[in-house]
Design a protein around this motif. Structure first.
Motif, PDB file in Angstrom:
ATOM      1  N   ARG A 384      -9.611  -6.134   3.934  1.00 40.78           N
ATOM      2  CA  ARG A 384      -8.736  -7.290   3.758  1.00 40.78           C
ATOM      3  C   ARG A 384      -9.519  -8.359   3.026  1.00 40.78           C
ATOM      4  O   ARG A 384     -10.355  -9.057   3.619  1.00 40.78           O
ATOM      5  N   ARG A 390      -3.445  -9.883   1.377  1.00 39.89           N
ATOM      6  CA  ARG A 390      -3.365  -8.539   0.825  1.00 39.89           C
ATOM      7  C   ARG A 390      -4.212  -7.596   1.678  1.00 39.89           C
ATOM      8  O   ARG A 390      -5.221  -7.986   2.265  1.00 39.89           O
ATOM      9  N   GLU A 392      -6.163  -3.929   1.114  1.00 44.99           N
ATOM     10  CA  GLU A 392      -6.600  -2.993   0.082  1.00 44.99           C
ATOM     11  C   GLU A 392      -7.064  -1.698   0.750  1.00 44.99           C
ATOM     12  O   GLU A 392      -7.970  -1.701   1.584  1.00 44.99           O
ATOM     13  N   THR A 394      -8.331   2.221  -0.134  1.00 52.30           N
ATOM     14  CA  THR A 394      -8.846   3.095  -1.190  1.00 52.30           C
ATOM     15  C   THR A 394      -9.052   4.493  -0.632  1.00 52.30           C
ATOM     16  O   THR A 394      -9.448   4.679   0.528  1.00 52.30           O
ATOM     17  N   ARG A 457      -6.367   3.229  -5.419  1.00 51.47           N
ATOM     18  CA  ARG A 457      -6.371   1.962  -4.707  1.00 51.47           C
ATOM     19  C   ARG A 457      -4.927   1.495  -4.487  1.00 51.47           C
ATOM     20  O   ARG A 457      -4.133   1.436  -5.436  1.00 51.47           O
ATOM     21  N   VAL A 459      -2.870  -1.782  -3.050  1.00 45.37           N
ATOM     22  CA  VAL A 459      -2.936  -3.186  -2.642  1.00 45.37           C
ATOM     23  C   VAL A 459      -1.563  -3.552  -2.093  1.00 45.37           C
ATOM     24  O   VAL A 459      -0.570  -3.606  -2.824  1.00 45.37           O
TER      25      VAL A 459
END
Length: 468
Positions: A384, A390, A392, A394, A457, A459
């Motif tokens: 974060r 947001r 994120e 991955t 990724r 988001v």
């Protein structure tokens, strides 16, 4: 018995031509009427000024004379003004009659009970204009000039303006037709193009635009044509995507359907097979049915080009991610899945559809596991960033990675890189993941991971958990 006849509205071009013609003709007639009114007013004004000058001279010349006619030659057009003195009392009138009519209004002007005024009369059958004004004590002078010249000039002006106005009506009709033809030419082209597309089912046609289009000088019709061409571009692209989807789906379904048919034919001869062979054929048939079912379901979802409308609810994406990673470990036992995340990421909330977000994570993990060698690692991280708005996520593998030429196309439907063509799958997983991310207002991107492998990724917009 036939029904009532429906009134058919005239075409737009005809209505515009009639409207423009009526407007131009109305303006032309209004201008002619205004010109006539101004001209007539000017003629009468100048004539009254001339009559006033004649009256001023007559007052100076005849104010000391006795009542009666002082000059009576105005029956001739070129003669000077007629003039007569009228006393305030009728008892003082001369024995001879007056040339001009004498009324009570004239007596009141003589007695200073009324202001000077203009009137009309007739002398020897000719029209005259009369000015009655005071002249000395107890008398008024009436001065008259023939006015038939002014009336003749009025008729001449009226005739000339009538000719001009009459000629202006057909000119207005021609102008209205030209305006309707030139103004509606782009609309006619737009209509023709739409009719051609309807008849041929070919969205490749476009409306021809003026040379000045695109330079900041477009009018409303040109902007409409540009918008229509833009709509046709989108329509053509959509139809092309639909054709590609059908063609790709046909290609992808051909192989599993052929295998299903072969296995079904083998099972039809089950009495000739050993139990081991029947078991293998049944297992293969079941796997192929699952693959075809999954492929058809993915095609249905992608053909909508949007996510099914389901109620959003607050969920913890990291909790869904943990569940998905646990399922991937069972499905891909030869691959090690490593999940790493910070506490702030675990507490983040997002408005999402849980099963669709789980599908997004599952597709990314399956893609990473498919390209990982036996004993390889898939690293999953949830962070974060500063700001807290947001989340994120991955997913990285240590496989062959994504070639530079393939990177722009990894999310295309049915696209499969050269390194993936020997692997199972239909090429729809990443396309489905991108669609789910888009409908959740998330951003999904693909990158080449440092040191080799692929990195995806996500988001996702999130909000802080409720206090307390």
């Amino acid at each position: 018995m036939s029904g009532p006849r429906r009134h058919r509205r005239p075409p737009l071009r005809r209505r515009l031509a009639v409207t423009a013609s009526a407007a131009v003709a109305g303006v032309a007639l209004a201008v002619c009427a205004g010109a006539y009114a101004v001209t007539a007013y000017t003629l009468h004004r100048q004539f009254d000024l001339q009559l006033t000058q004649a009256a001023t001279l007559a007052v100076q010349q005849y104010r000391q004379e006795r009542p009666g006619v002082q000059a009576g030659e105005c029956r001739y057009l070129a003669a000077p003004a007629c003039a007569q003195l009228v006393p305030a009392s009728a008892a003082d009138d001369p024995r001879e009659g007056y040339l001009l009519p004498v009324t009570d209004a004239v007596r009141r002007v003589a007695g200073r009970q009324r202001a000077p005024f203009y009137s009309t009369a007739s002398v020897a059958g000719h029209p005259v204009r009369v000015l009655t004004t005071p002249a000395g004590a107890g008398a008024a002078i009436q001065v008259a000039l023939r006015s038939d010249g002014v009336r003749r000039a009025e008729r001449q002006v009226a005739g000339l303006l009538a000719v001009i106005g009459g000629a202006g009506v057909p000119v207005a009709a021609l102008l209205g037709y030209w305006v309707s033809r030139s103004g509606l030419a782009p609309v006619a082209r737009l209509t023709s193009t739409a009719e051609r597309i309807t008849a041929t089912r070919d969205a490749g046609h476009r409306i021809e635009l003026p040379a000045a289009a695109g330079r900041g000088r477009e009018d409303e019709i040109t902007r409409l044509a540009v918008s229509f061409n833009t709509m046709l571009d989108a329509l053509e692209e959509s139809l092309a995507a639909q054709r590609r989807l059908v063609a790709d789906a046909s290609h992808e379904l051909r192989t599993p359907l052929t295998a299903l048919r072969a296995n079904a034919e083998i099972l039809l001869r089950s009495q000739q097979l050993t139990p081991r062979q029947r078991e293998r054929a049944t297992g293969a048939l079941s796997r192929q049915l699952r693959e075809v079912t999954t492929l058809v379901n993915d095609l249905i979802d992608l053909a909508r080009d949007e996510e099914p409308r389901q109620a959003l609810e607050p969920v913890r994406p990291v909790a869904l991610l943990e569940h998905t990673v646990a399922a991937a470990r069972d499905h891909w036992p030869q691959v090690a899945f490593v999940l790493d995340g910070d506490p702030s990421a675990a507490s983040a909330l997002a408005a999402a559809v849980p099963n669709r977000l789980t599908r997004l994570f599952s597709n990314l993990l399956d893609n990473a596991a498919k390209f990982s060698p036996p004993g390889g690692r898939v690293e999953v991280r949830a962070l974060r960033p500063a700001g807290g708005g947001r989340l994120e996520i991955t997913v990285r593998d240590h496989g062959p990675g994504i070639d530079t030429a393939d990177l722009p196309h990894v999310f295309d439907r049915f696209y499969r890189a050269r390194t993936a063509r020997a692997l199972p799958g239909s090429g729809l997983g990443l396309a489905m993941a991108r669609q789910i991310a888009h409908t959740h207002h998330a951003e999904l991107t693909a990158h080449q991971a440092p040191g080799g492998g692929a990195l995806f990724r996500v988001v996702l917009p999130v909000e802080a958990p409720p206090a307390g």
